[in-house]
Design an enzyme around this catalytic site. Structure first.
Site, short mmCIF file in Angstrom:
data_model
loop_
_atom_site.label_atom_id
_atom_site.label_comp_id
_atom_site.label_asym_id
_atom_site.label_seq_id
_atom_site.Cartn_x
_atom_site.Cartn_y
_atom_site.Cartn_z
N GLU A 87 40.62 15.98 68.83
CA GLU A 87 40.37 16.43 67.46
C GLU A 87 39.32 17.54 67.46
O GLU A 87 38.32 17.45 68.15
CB GLU A 87 39.87 15.26 66.62
CG GLU A 87 39.61 15.62 65.17
CD GLU A 87 39.11 14.44 64.34
OE1 GLU A 87 39.00 14.61 63.13
OE2 GLU A 87 38.85 13.36 64.91
N GLU A 115 35.83 11.99 81.89
CA GLU A 115 36.21 11.65 83.27
C GLU A 115 37.71 11.81 83.40
O GLU A 115 38.48 11.17 82.69
CB GLU A 115 35.80 10.20 83.55
CG GLU A 115 36.27 9.66 84.87
CD GLU A 115 36.01 8.17 85.01
OE1 GLU A 115 36.93 7.46 85.47
OE2 GLU A 115 34.92 7.70 84.65
#
Length: 122
Positions: A117, A56
């Site tokens: 990551e 979001e």
């Protein structure tokens, strides 16, 4: 009682820059959006076909400075099925901010400084 993770929120300064970055870097596309009637905020949910988890992005009209991310000791992780190609793309984009060769992972940074990551698929 069971809980299912459904989304994570990042507040962004430029919705357009962020949408472009997430589409190019991670293949995330706009799934749905909510706009305030008074124009004070826009919320955009990004996703892909790999999972039903959403990112979001929230844009706030009145935010007049970069968001304070503290020490940036948090991140969202993405698994890739082609680690080498992903690394080349992110290297070309200039968004790799940290690599841990021993662990075989790296991090990219979005336009607002959030770390993401990248891990190889298992």
């Amino acid at each position: 009682m069971n809980f299912k993770m459904i989304h994570e929120n990042y507040n962004v300064r430029s919705l357009e820059k962020s949408l472009d970055f997430y589409a190019k870097a991670l293949g995330l596309k706009e799934h749905r959006r909510t706009e305030a009637a008074d124009g004070s905020f826009i919320i955009v949910y990004l996703s892909n076909e790999q999972s039903d988890f959403e990112l979001e992005l929230t844009w706030m009209r009145d935010m007049d400075r970069p968001y304070n991310l503290g020490d940036c000791e948090f991140h969202l992780a993405f698994e890739t099925d082609d680690y080498e190609a992903s690394h080349r793309l992110h290297e070309e984009m200039g968004c790799i901010c940290y690599e841990n060769l021993e662990m075989g992972i790296y991090f990219i940074k979005d336009p607002d400084g959030y770390w993401l990551e990248i891990v190889p698929g298992h």
